[in-house]
Write a protein that holds these residues in place. Structure first.
Motif: not given
Length: 250
Positions: A174-190, A192-197, A222-223, A227-230
């Motif tokens: 809910a936070y990613m799709f509201t406060y961050d205004g994140m698109s479906e296309e971006r959420v997975t890469s976000f 994964v990149s955050c976990v890596e960081k 996109v759940y 999971l596939r990316a993680l």
């Protein structure tokens, strides 16, 4: 790096009702709406879909159920679902409504289901007094969020909250799709990149909150991709992660 998978079950087994769904039909693909109208399908009951997806990846998660739901229903409506989850390796905790009545809600849930509740999360991430949780026999909680947006290391890892292990919520759908205004296309890469960081910064654990009610919605659907990316990381339920913390394995 460990990623803990969790889900809050915010709606009762019967869901919010037809009018509620139709007022929000833009959230769903047309085939979902058609099933709602034709079969009485409840797209807010996403537990079976979550289980199907996680089973496909060979992972397990933790579901937090409310003792008392807004429509007057109780956790008793989920009794069979919960027993099935436990029997198949998932873990279950209490999604408490009122931080001041955690004891009452916990006792009710334990009475209905016949097992001791060890994990909790506050509804709307309202945090109960940790000393109260400890006295009630709660071993771990996951209600703390330091910031609602971005990749914040404070929202990762775990800490000892006076005898209760606290797992802050690192990512919430809910936070990613509201406060961050994140698109479906971006959420997975976000994610994964955050976990890596976080991993590169020495963080050993991150926690995901993905509502079961969102898995048929635009965004939440996109759940499986997440999971596939993680899958390169270790994906665990929170009860297992707690046992590792308690055993000094993390």
């Amino acid at each position: 790096m460990i990623v803990v998978l969790t889900h809050d079950v915010d709606y009762s087994r019967r869901g919010p009702g037809l009018d509620h769904i139709l007022r929000r039909r833009e959230r769903f693909e047309e085939w979902v709406v058609e099933r709602v109208l034709r079969e009485g399908f409840n797209p807010y009951f996403g537990v079976p879909r979550v289980v199907e997806v996680e089973e496909g990846f060979g992972v397990r998660s933790t579901f937090f159920f409310r003792a008392f739901y807004d429509d007057g229903e109780t956790v008793e409506g989920y009794a069979g679902v919960i027993r099935d989850l436990l029997g198949r390796g998932w873990s279950v905790g209490l999604h408490y409504n009122d931080p001041g009545r955690v004891g009452e809600e916990k006792a009710f849930m334990e009475g209905v289901l016949g097992f001791r509740v060890e994990g909790t999360r506050g509804h709307f991430l309202r945090v109960a007094d940790f000393s109260v949780l400890r006295e009630l026999g709660v071993k771990f909680d996951s209600s703390v969020v330091y910031s609602r947006g971005g990749c914040d290391a404070r929202n990762a890892g775990f800490f000892d909250a006076g005898g209760v292990v606290e797992f802050p919520v690192t990512f919430m759908d809910a936070y990613m799709f509201t406060y961050d205004g994140m698109s479906e296309e971006r959420v997975t890469s976000f994610i994964v990149s955050c976990v890596e960081k976080l991993r590169e910064g020495g963080v050993k654990l991150a926690t995901i909150l993905w509502h079961d009610s969102s898995v048929y919605m635009r965004g939440g659907r996109v759940y499986p991709e997440v999971l596939r990316a993680l899958s390169r990381f270790e994906l665990l339920d929170m009860a297992t992660a707690y046992r590792m913390v308690a055993g000094n394995e993390l």
